[in-house]
Write an enzyme that holds these catalytic residues in place. Structure first.
Site, PDB file in Angstrom:
ATOM      1  N   LYS A   1       8.886 -10.642   6.649  1.00 27.64           N
ATOM      2  CA  LYS A   1       9.928  -9.742   7.167  1.00 27.64           C
ATOM      3  C   LYS A   1      10.111  -8.580   6.212  1.00 27.64           C
ATOM      4  O   LYS A   1      10.296  -8.775   5.015  1.00 27.64           O
ATOM      5  CB  LYS A   1      11.264 -10.502   7.299  1.00 27.64           C
ATOM      6  CG  LYS A   1      12.375  -9.661   7.927  1.00 27.64           C
ATOM      7  CD  LYS A   1      12.232  -9.634   9.421  1.00 27.64           C
ATOM      8  CE  LYS A   1      13.155  -8.610  10.067  1.00 27.64           C
ATOM      9  NZ  LYS A   1      12.649  -7.229   9.960  1.00 27.64           N
TER      10      LYS A   1
ATOM     11  N   GLN B   1      10.991  -7.518  -1.574  1.00 28.44           N
ATOM     12  CA  GLN B   1      11.516  -8.028  -0.315  1.00 28.44           C
ATOM     13  C   GLN B   1      11.506  -9.552  -0.283  1.00 28.44           C
ATOM     14  O   GLN B   1      12.399 -10.178   0.296  1.00 28.44           O
ATOM     15  CB  GLN B   1      10.694  -7.477   0.847  1.00 28.44           C
ATOM     16  CG  GLN B   1      11.361  -7.599   2.202  1.00 28.44           C
ATOM     17  CD  GLN B   1      12.440  -6.549   2.408  1.00 28.44           C
ATOM     18  OE1 GLN B   1      12.257  -5.385   2.092  1.00 28.44           O
ATOM     19  NE2 GLN B   1      13.570  -6.954   2.942  1.00 28.44           N
TER      20      GLN B   1
ATOM     21  N   LYS C   1      14.617 -10.592  -2.184  1.00 28.41           N
ATOM     22  CA  LYS C   1      15.796 -10.125  -1.454  1.00 28.41           C
ATOM     23  C   LYS C   1      16.058 -11.004  -0.239  1.00 28.41           C
ATOM     24  O   LYS C   1      17.193 -11.439   0.006  1.00 28.41           O
ATOM     25  CB  LYS C   1      15.592  -8.670  -1.020  1.00 28.41           C
ATOM     26  CG  LYS C   1      16.747  -8.074  -0.240  1.00 28.41           C
ATOM     27  CD  LYS C   1      16.395  -6.706   0.328  1.00 28.41           C
ATOM     28  CE  LYS C   1      16.036  -5.719  -0.740  1.00 28.41           C
ATOM     29  NZ  LYS C   1      15.825  -4.357  -0.185  1.00 28.41           N
TER      30      LYS C   1
ATOM     31  N   LYS D   1       6.015  -5.946   3.736  1.00 30.82           N
ATOM     32  CA  LYS D   1       6.335  -4.527   3.832  1.00 30.82           C
ATOM     33  C   LYS D   1       5.114  -3.797   4.355  1.00 30.82           C
ATOM     34  O   LYS D   1       3.987  -4.289   4.259  1.00 30.82           O
ATOM     35  CB  LYS D   1       6.721  -3.982   2.466  1.00 30.82           C
ATOM     36  CG  LYS D   1       7.681  -2.803   2.511  1.00 30.82           C
ATOM     37  CD  LYS D   1       9.099  -3.222   2.861  1.00 30.82           C
ATOM     38  CE  LYS D   1      10.051  -2.030   2.818  1.00 30.82           C
ATOM     39  NZ  LYS D   1      11.444  -2.416   3.097  1.00 30.82           N
TER      40      LYS D   1
ATOM     41  N   GLY E   1      12.369  -0.878  10.429  1.00 30.86           N
ATOM     42  CA  GLY E   1      12.312   0.493   9.958  1.00 30.86           C
ATOM     43  C   GLY E   1      12.551   0.595   8.464  1.00 30.86           C
ATOM     44  O   GLY E   1      12.982  -0.345   7.809  1.00 30.86           O
ATOM     45  N   ASP E   2      12.241   1.741   7.926  1.00 27.78           N
ATOM     46  CA  ASP E   2      12.484   2.090   6.524  1.00 27.78           C
ATOM     47  C   ASP E   2      12.453   3.613   6.475  1.00 27.78           C
ATOM     48  O   ASP E   2      12.586   4.265   7.509  1.00 27.78           O
ATOM     49  CB  ASP E   2      11.422   1.453   5.611  1.00 27.78           C
ATOM     50  CG  ASP E   2      11.835   1.408   4.136  1.00 27.78           C
ATOM     51  OD1 ASP E   2      12.050   2.497   3.568  1.00 27.78           O
ATOM     52  OD2 ASP E   2      11.935   0.323   3.555  1.00 27.78           O
TER      53      ASP E   2
ATOM     54  N   THR F   1      22.809  -1.622   5.743  1.00 26.83           N
ATOM     55  CA  THR F   1      22.491  -1.518   4.321  1.00 26.83           C
ATOM     56  C   THR F   1      23.636  -0.864   3.558  1.00 26.83           C
ATOM     57  O   THR F   1      24.043  -1.335   2.489  1.00 26.83           O
ATOM     58  CB  THR F   1      21.183  -0.729   4.104  1.00 26.83           C
ATOM     59  OG1 THR F   1      20.131  -1.337   4.867  1.00 26.83           O
ATOM     60  CG2 THR F   1      20.792  -0.715   2.639  1.00 26.83           C
TER      61      THR F   1
END
Length: 446
Positions: free
Chosen positions: A91, A112, A115, A127, A166-167, A211
């Site tokens: 993820k 990630q 996290k 990622k 998304g990022d 976020t």
């Protein structure tokens, strides 16, 4: 002996991954915390858990050909690093930006993994992205690029395998084009394969805000643990994109006053508190610069020389990009009385700056804990997709606040358990690492 072993492992990581400075930095920051955990759990060393955790399960790099509006064929590179699936499907977001290369994606995927572990939700770490720049492209060009990108990526993802989101450079528009192409190729309406979707087609309330809201909730807990609150505090937030805007919104709701924000062209100081409606109009509607805000806001001043970190504040929240807050900036914050720093971006504080903050007694919330609200809400979106449900904004925000409170508690209790009281960075690194390590031990050598 443990420190020597970790140093040997780090040297091996650098040798095996040449030229990937961000990845080396991310590994170094975690390794600097792991000594107490490896001493307490020698089985991690015996099973080579640390070494295995630094090697992605899968690294994908592929060609993305597409045709621009002038009929010219363009070529970009696409990436997906599926780092660790010990806790659940990979993820993590997709980043479209000219600076993206394999090292960027590996550093983000490594971060990630820990996290996601801190959220307590069953998701692994990954990622992806491309060196494509959506800025300046037409709608048709963005759509054709996304369709070409997904034509390769689709074979590697799935709601039980790998779930991108998304990022930077990948918002709801890009997610829509990616999801549409996935649906077209597979002939399946598999909502859970991507998160960050629109509300009318499988998205979650609060995902856009998550976020930034999550960061503000985490900071609220940090100040509460120190016996104070955000009420009346001067706050500086770098950046003025999605994360920064929603951080500013929630900080104001919690009683703080954000007096400065920035973009790549400079920063603005507004002693009345940032006018969120004007900032949104300038940045989201007009796609303008921070100077446009200063021109239209009475009393606001555009920064002249220096950086946003020279602005006096109680709380500093770097939300722009990696390594934006260096040692000199940290010394400026300390000198101006800042007592709390928490990361809204991924790895925005350099190791030298973190040392300055710790030496000065500033409480520092690392990104893998403080900005985990985005991926936490992505996992809540997956949960809703799996059950064909749709939650209210209030319910989703309540879940997000509870998750951020739990992450804060986990960081502090883990730090206390390893005789590192108040050290959020070490607490986050050890807590995330041990959860993934224990799962890897249980699953065997795979």
């Amino acid at each position: 002996m443990v420190e020597a072993m970790l140093q040997d492992l780090f040297d091996d990581v650098v040798e095996r991954n040449p030229g990937e400075g961000e990845f080396h930095q991310a590994v170094r920051e975690v390794f600097d915390s792991l000594g107490p955990a490896v001493r307490k759990h020698p089985e991690y060393a015996e099973a080579s858990i640390v070494r295995r955790m630094c090697e992605p399960e899968r690294q994908l790099m592929f060609r993305v050909p597409w045709v621009d509006d002038a009929g010219e064929v363009r070529i970009n590179r696409g990436f997906r690093v599926e780092f660790n699936s010990a806790l659940g499907p990979f993820k993590g977001g997709l980043r479209f930006h000219p600076s993206v290369y394999l090292g960027t994606v590996k550093f983000l995927g490594f971060e990630q993994t820990f996290k996601n572990a801190l959220t307590g939700l069953p998701i692994g770490g990954g990622k992806g992205g491309s060196d494509f720049d959506p800025k300046g492209c037409s709608e048709g060009e963005v759509m054709r690029f996304c369709q070409s990108f997904m034509t390769e990526l689709y074979r590697h993802i799935g709601e039980h395998t790998d779930v991108p989101a998304g990022d930077t450079g990948v918002g709801r528009r890009e997610i829509g084009y990616l999801f549409g192409q996935y649906k077209r190729i597979t002939n399946r309406y598999e909502s859970g394969v991507l998160t960050g979707k629109g509300l009318g087609w499988g998205g979650s309330q609060v995902r856009t805000e998550a976020t930034g809201y999550g960061l503000a909730f985490f900071v609220q807990e940090m100040l509460g643990a120190a016996g104070t609150s955000l009420d009346g505090r001067r706050v500086v937030v770098s950046g003025s994109g999605n994360v920064s805007i929603h951080t500013i919104e929630k900080v104001h709701q919690l009683g703080g006053t954000v007096v400065a924000c920035s973009d790549s062209s400079g920063f603005v100081v507004d002693e009345q508190g940032i006018d969120l409606d004007l900032l949104r109009q300038v940045k989201e509607v007009e796609r303008g610069r921070i100077a446009d805000y200063a021109d239209r806001r009475y009393g606001a001043e555009l920064g002249r020389g220096g950086s946003i970190w020279d602005v006096a504040c109680d709380v500093a929240l770097p939300c722009a990009t990696q390594n934006e807050l260096d040692a000199d900036a940290a010394r400026a914050l300390v000198g101006n009385g800042c007592r709390f720093v928490a990361e809204g971006a991924n790895m925005p504080t350099t190791p030298e700056a973190i040392d300055v903050l710790h030496d000065a007694g500033v409480r520092f919330g690392p990104g893998k804990a403080a900005n985990a609200g985005g991926v936490a809400t992505s996992a809540l979106e997956m949960q809703q997709n799996a059950s064909r449900a749709s939650w209210t904004f209030e319910k989703t925000e309540q879940r997000l606040e509870g998750i951020m409170r739990d992450i804060h508690t986990l960081c502090l209790t883990t730090a206390d358990a390893y005789d590192l009281p108040g050290n959020y960075a070490d607490g986050a690194n050890i807590a995330g690492f041990t959860q993934v390590a224990d799962a890897m031990l249980a699953l065997g050598v795979v």
